[in-house]
Design a protein around this motif. Structure first.
Motif, short mmCIF file in Angstrom:
data_model
loop_
_atom_site.label_atom_id
_atom_site.label_comp_id
_atom_site.label_asym_id
_atom_site.label_seq_id
_atom_site.Cartn_x
_atom_site.Cartn_y
_atom_site.Cartn_z
N PRO A 23 34.89 42.60 32.14
CA PRO A 23 36.27 42.83 32.59
C PRO A 23 37.21 41.72 32.13
O PRO A 23 36.82 40.55 32.01
CB PRO A 23 36.15 42.85 34.11
CG PRO A 23 34.95 42.01 34.40
CD PRO A 23 33.99 42.28 33.26
N ILE A 24 38.45 42.09 31.87
CA ILE A 24 39.48 41.11 31.51
C ILE A 24 40.05 40.48 32.78
O ILE A 24 40.20 39.26 32.88
CB ILE A 24 40.59 41.77 30.68
CG1 ILE A 24 40.03 42.31 29.37
CG2 ILE A 24 41.72 40.78 30.41
CD1 ILE A 24 41.03 43.07 28.54
N VAL A 25 40.36 41.32 33.74
CA VAL A 25 40.89 40.85 35.02
C VAL A 25 39.73 40.76 36.00
O VAL A 25 39.25 41.77 36.50
CB VAL A 25 41.99 41.79 35.55
CG1 VAL A 25 42.54 41.26 36.87
CG2 VAL A 25 43.10 41.94 34.54
N THR A 26 39.28 39.54 36.27
CA THR A 26 38.14 39.33 37.16
C THR A 26 38.62 39.03 38.57
O THR A 26 39.80 38.78 38.81
CB THR A 26 37.29 38.16 36.66
OG1 THR A 26 38.08 36.96 36.68
CG2 THR A 26 36.81 38.41 35.24
N ARG A 27 37.68 39.02 39.49
CA ARG A 27 38.02 38.69 40.86
C ARG A 27 38.51 37.25 40.98
O ARG A 27 39.40 36.95 41.78
CB ARG A 27 36.79 38.91 41.76
CG ARG A 27 36.37 40.36 41.89
CD ARG A 27 35.07 40.48 42.66
NE ARG A 27 34.61 41.87 42.70
CZ ARG A 27 33.41 42.24 43.13
NH1 ARG A 27 32.56 41.32 43.56
NH2 ARG A 27 33.06 43.52 43.15
N ALA A 28 37.90 36.36 40.20
CA ALA A 28 38.33 34.97 40.23
C ALA A 28 39.77 34.83 39.74
O ALA A 28 40.56 34.07 40.31
CB ALA A 28 37.40 34.11 39.37
N LEU A 29 40.11 35.57 38.69
CA LEU A 29 41.48 35.53 38.18
C LEU A 29 42.46 36.07 39.20
O LEU A 29 43.54 35.49 39.43
CB LEU A 29 41.58 36.33 36.88
CG LEU A 29 42.97 36.47 36.26
CD1 LEU A 29 43.55 35.10 35.94
CD2 LEU A 29 42.91 37.33 35.00
N LEU A 30 42.10 37.17 39.84
CA LEU A 30 42.96 37.73 40.88
C LEU A 30 43.12 36.77 42.05
O LEU A 30 44.20 36.63 42.61
CB LEU A 30 42.39 39.06 41.37
CG LEU A 30 42.52 40.26 40.42
CD1 LEU A 30 41.80 41.46 41.00
CD2 LEU A 30 43.97 40.59 40.16
N ALA A 31 42.03 36.09 42.41
CA ALA A 31 42.09 35.12 43.51
C ALA A 31 43.02 33.97 43.17
O ALA A 31 43.80 33.51 44.03
CB ALA A 31 40.69 34.60 43.83
N ARG A 32 42.96 33.50 41.94
CA ARG A 32 43.87 32.41 41.53
C ARG A 32 45.31 32.88 41.56
O ARG A 32 46.21 32.15 42.03
CB ARG A 32 43.50 31.94 40.11
CG ARG A 32 42.17 31.23 40.02
CD ARG A 32 42.06 30.41 38.73
NE ARG A 32 42.24 31.21 37.53
CZ ARG A 32 41.25 31.83 36.89
NH1 ARG A 32 40.01 31.75 37.37
NH2 ARG A 32 41.47 32.53 35.79
N CYS A 33 45.57 34.07 41.06
CA CYS A 33 46.95 34.59 41.03
C CYS A 33 47.50 34.76 42.44
O CYS A 33 48.64 34.40 42.72
CB CYS A 33 46.99 35.92 40.27
SG CYS A 33 46.63 35.80 38.51
N ILE A 34 46.67 35.31 43.32
CA ILE A 34 47.14 35.59 44.69
C ILE A 34 47.43 34.30 45.45
O ILE A 34 48.45 34.17 46.11
CB ILE A 34 46.11 36.45 45.43
CG1 ILE A 34 46.06 37.85 44.82
CG2 ILE A 34 46.44 36.54 46.92
CD1 ILE A 34 44.95 38.73 45.38
N THR A 35 46.51 33.33 45.35
CA THR A 35 46.72 32.07 46.08
C THR A 35 47.91 31.29 45.54
O THR A 35 48.69 30.73 46.31
CB THR A 35 45.45 31.21 46.01
OG1 THR A 35 45.04 31.06 44.64
CG2 THR A 35 44.32 31.84 46.80
N THR A 36 48.06 31.27 44.23
CA THR A 36 49.21 30.56 43.65
C THR A 36 50.51 31.24 44.02
O THR A 36 51.48 30.58 44.40
CB THR A 36 49.07 30.49 42.12
OG1 THR A 36 47.87 29.80 41.78
CG2 THR A 36 50.25 29.75 41.51
N ALA A 37 50.55 32.56 43.91
CA ALA A 37 51.76 33.30 44.26
C ALA A 37 52.12 33.12 45.73
O ALA A 37 53.29 32.95 46.08
CB ALA A 37 51.59 34.78 43.94
#
Length: 209
Positions: A23-37
């Motif tokens: 996958p390109i969009v992983t759970r770790a990437l989503l977690a980083r985006c959500i916490t930063t946002a």
């Protein structure tokens, strides 16, 4: 775009190639985006609420909020230069293109806030040196959040990779568990083809009867 010319880390060069269906969009990437946002939105709204003491929205209120939001984004972009190293471990001058991009953003930001013609266009107001120091200091919260994620919660927020067999055995790479993603286009494509094949087979069986 300046992050696209960031020098490649040695550990990534030693890693095995990724599979075609990874996958390109992983759970770790989503977690980083959500916490930063979440942090950036909280800081911007908190500053706006603090400035809105009199109940009237002024140019200073919106300017202050705008500056916090932009500075948080700039510092977050600096953190995105590496998925493994913290901000203080990065070489500031290893990516001149990034420096030009960030420098241009800062110049544009200053012009919008302090250049009178642009003040009228964007409805901004000049801020004092103390205000700017407060904004920059508050925005560094993004740096510390990123450091916590990389140093203490790597298994949650960093994407996994495995070193190549040619890599040195004594290489001190970080072993991180594999993190999957619900957004896997190859799996969705396979599911669609399987469903289509099943429907065609049923249609052929019906026609033969």
């Amino acid at each position: 775009q300046s992050l696209g010319v960031e020098p490649v880390e040695e550990k990534i060069l030693k890693a095995k190639p990724r599979k075609a269906d990874d996958p390109i969009v992983t759970r770790a990437l989503l977690a980083r985006c959500i916490t930063t946002a979440a942090l950036i939105v909280y800081l911007a709204l908190k500053v706006f609420a603090n400035e809105l003491d009199d109940g009237v929205i002024t140019r200073r209120d919106t300017t202050f909020t705008f500056m916090v939001f932009v500075w948080c984004d700039l510092l977050n972009a600096y953190c995105c230069r590496s998925s493994q190293r913290a901000f203080y471990e990065l070489n500031l001058f290893s990516n001149p293109t990034f420096l030009f991009a960030v420098g241009g953003s800062i110049v544009g930001q200053m012009l919008v806030v302090y250049f009178p013609p642009l003040q009228e266009v964007f409805q901004t107001e000049s801020l004092s040196a103390g205000d700017m120091a407060y904004i920059v200091t508050l925005s560094t919260s993004v740096l510390w959040l990123d450091t916590l994620r990389k140093k203490f919660f790597a298994s949650w927020f960093n994407d996994a990779y495995h070193p190549s067999p040619r890599a040195k055995k004594d290489d001190d790479h970080v072993k991180i568990r594999h993190v999957g993603s619900w957004l896997n286009f190859r799996q969705l494509d396979r599911a669609g083809k399987k469903s289509s094949s099943t429907m065609n087979q049923r249609r052929n069986n019906t026609m033969s009867l």
